[in-house]
Design a protein around this motif. Structure first.
Motif, PDB file in Angstrom:
ATOM      1  N   GLY A  53      21.405 -27.050 -76.398  1.00 43.32           N
ATOM      2  CA  GLY A  53      20.532 -26.168 -75.633  1.00 43.32           C
ATOM      3  C   GLY A  53      19.719 -26.907 -74.585  1.00 43.32           C
ATOM      4  N   ILE A  54      19.189 -28.047 -74.937  1.00 37.95           N
ATOM      5  CA  ILE A  54      18.333 -28.808 -74.020  1.00 37.95           C
ATOM      6  C   ILE A  54      19.093 -29.210 -72.755  1.00 37.95           C
ATOM      7  N   GLN A  55      20.406 -29.337 -72.852  1.00 36.05           N
ATOM      8  CA  GLN A  55      21.209 -29.740 -71.702  1.00 36.05           C
ATOM      9  C   GLN A  55      21.364 -28.633 -70.666  1.00 36.05           C
ATOM     10  N   PHE A  56      21.048 -27.384 -71.036  1.00 29.32           N
ATOM     11  CA  PHE A  56      21.068 -26.312 -70.034  1.00 29.32           C
ATOM     12  C   PHE A  56      19.709 -25.606 -69.982  1.00 29.32           C
ATOM     13  N   GLU A  57      18.656 -26.422 -70.167  1.00 25.35           N
ATOM     14  CA  GLU A  57      17.267 -25.994 -70.046  1.00 25.35           C
ATOM     15  C   GLU A  57      16.892 -24.888 -71.026  1.00 25.35           C
ATOM     16  N   TYR A  58      17.434 -24.953 -72.208  1.00 27.49           N
ATOM     17  CA  TYR A  58      17.095 -24.038 -73.289  1.00 27.49           C
ATOM     18  C   TYR A  58      16.581 -24.907 -74.432  1.00 27.49           C
ATOM     19  N   PRO A  59      15.264 -25.144 -74.501  1.00 25.46           N
ATOM     20  CA  PRO A  59      14.709 -26.156 -75.411  1.00 25.46           C
ATOM     21  C   PRO A  59      14.593 -25.716 -76.874  1.00 25.46           C
ATOM     22  N   TYR A  60      15.697 -25.204 -77.405  1.00 23.93           N
ATOM     23  CA  TYR A  60      15.727 -24.796 -78.802  1.00 23.93           C
ATOM     24  C   TYR A  60      16.868 -25.515 -79.501  1.00 23.93           C
ATOM     25  N   ARG A  61      16.755 -25.631 -80.821  1.00 28.80           N
ATOM     26  CA  ARG A  61      17.717 -26.393 -81.615  1.00 28.80           C
ATOM     27  C   ARG A  61      19.002 -25.600 -81.792  1.00 28.80           C
ATOM     28  N   VAL A  62      19.890 -25.753 -80.836  1.00 24.68           N
ATOM     29  CA  VAL A  62      21.172 -25.064 -80.853  1.00 24.68           C
ATOM     30  C   VAL A  62      22.179 -25.916 -80.093  1.00 24.68           C
ATOM     31  N   PHE A  63      23.412 -25.935 -80.567  1.00 24.26           N
ATOM     32  CA  PHE A  63      24.468 -26.609 -79.818  1.00 24.26           C
ATOM     33  C   PHE A  63      25.804 -25.971 -80.142  1.00 24.26           C
ATOM     34  N   GLY A  64      26.735 -26.147 -79.226  1.00 21.56           N
ATOM     35  CA  GLY A  64      28.091 -25.668 -79.426  1.00 21.56           C
ATOM     36  C   GLY A  64      29.042 -26.837 -79.316  1.00 21.56           C
ATOM     37  N   ILE A  65      30.097 -26.817 -80.125  1.00 21.02           N
ATOM     38  CA  ILE A  65      31.016 -27.941 -80.166  1.00 21.02           C
ATOM     39  C   ILE A  65      32.407 -27.468 -80.599  1.00 21.02           C
ATOM     40  N   TYR A  66      33.413 -28.113 -80.038  1.00 20.26           N
ATOM     41  CA  TYR A  66      34.776 -27.852 -80.498  1.00 20.26           C
ATOM     42  C   TYR A  66      35.007 -28.604 -81.802  1.00 20.26           C
ATOM     43  N   ILE A  67      35.335 -27.875 -82.839  1.00 30.23           N
ATOM     44  CA  ILE A  67      35.667 -28.454 -84.141  1.00 30.23           C
ATOM     45  C   ILE A  67      37.113 -28.946 -84.112  1.00 30.23           C
ATOM     46  N   SER A  68      37.952 -28.194 -83.423  1.00 31.96           N
ATOM     47  CA  SER A  68      39.350 -28.561 -83.183  1.00 31.96           C
ATOM     48  C   SER A  68      39.711 -27.972 -81.818  1.00 31.96           C
ATOM     49  N   GLU A  69      40.940 -28.146 -81.385  1.00 28.01           N
ATOM     50  CA  GLU A  69      41.344 -27.614 -80.083  1.00 28.01           C
ATOM     51  C   GLU A  69      41.154 -26.108 -79.987  1.00 28.01           C
ATOM     52  N   GLU A  70      41.334 -25.416 -81.090  1.00 25.52           N
ATOM     53  CA  GLU A  70      41.261 -23.959 -81.094  1.00 25.52           C
ATOM     54  C   GLU A  70      39.926 -23.410 -81.591  1.00 25.52           C
TER      55      GLU A  70
END
Length: 88
Positions: A53-70
């Motif tokens: 979140g902090i990387q797009f100016e959203y200062p809350y504890r959240v993130f998105g990530i690819y666990i696998s390709e799909e």
């Protein structure tokens, strides 16, 4: 609603701030869903592995990530529980 710009290293002081907990009590289920969709869209746009979140100016504890390709996951209020091996 959410920034589509990625915060870069020229704003390290911003990136180093401590993010606040994401509140499921003050955010509706629809708002949470929209945030998850936004995160996934940003990762695709930037061709990244993940983003917080902090990387797009959203200062809350959240993130998105690819666990696998799909499989893409958005995680809210993550906590580090244990470091198994900290060797580089």
């Amino acid at each position: 609603m959410f920034s589509t710009k990625i915060v870069t290293e020229d704003r390290l002081e911003y990136l180093r701030q401590v993010s606040k907990d994401y509140s499921f009590e003050t955010n509706t289920e629809e708002q949470t869903k929209q945030l998850s969709q936004h995160i996934k869209a940003l990762v695709r746009k930037e061709r990244a592995f993940g983003i917080s979140g902090i990387q797009f100016e959203y200062p809350y504890r959240v993130f998105g990530i690819y666990i696998s390709e799909e499989k893409f996951e958005v995680m809210y209020n993550p906590k580090l529980l244990n470091i198994i091996d900290n060797t580089p």
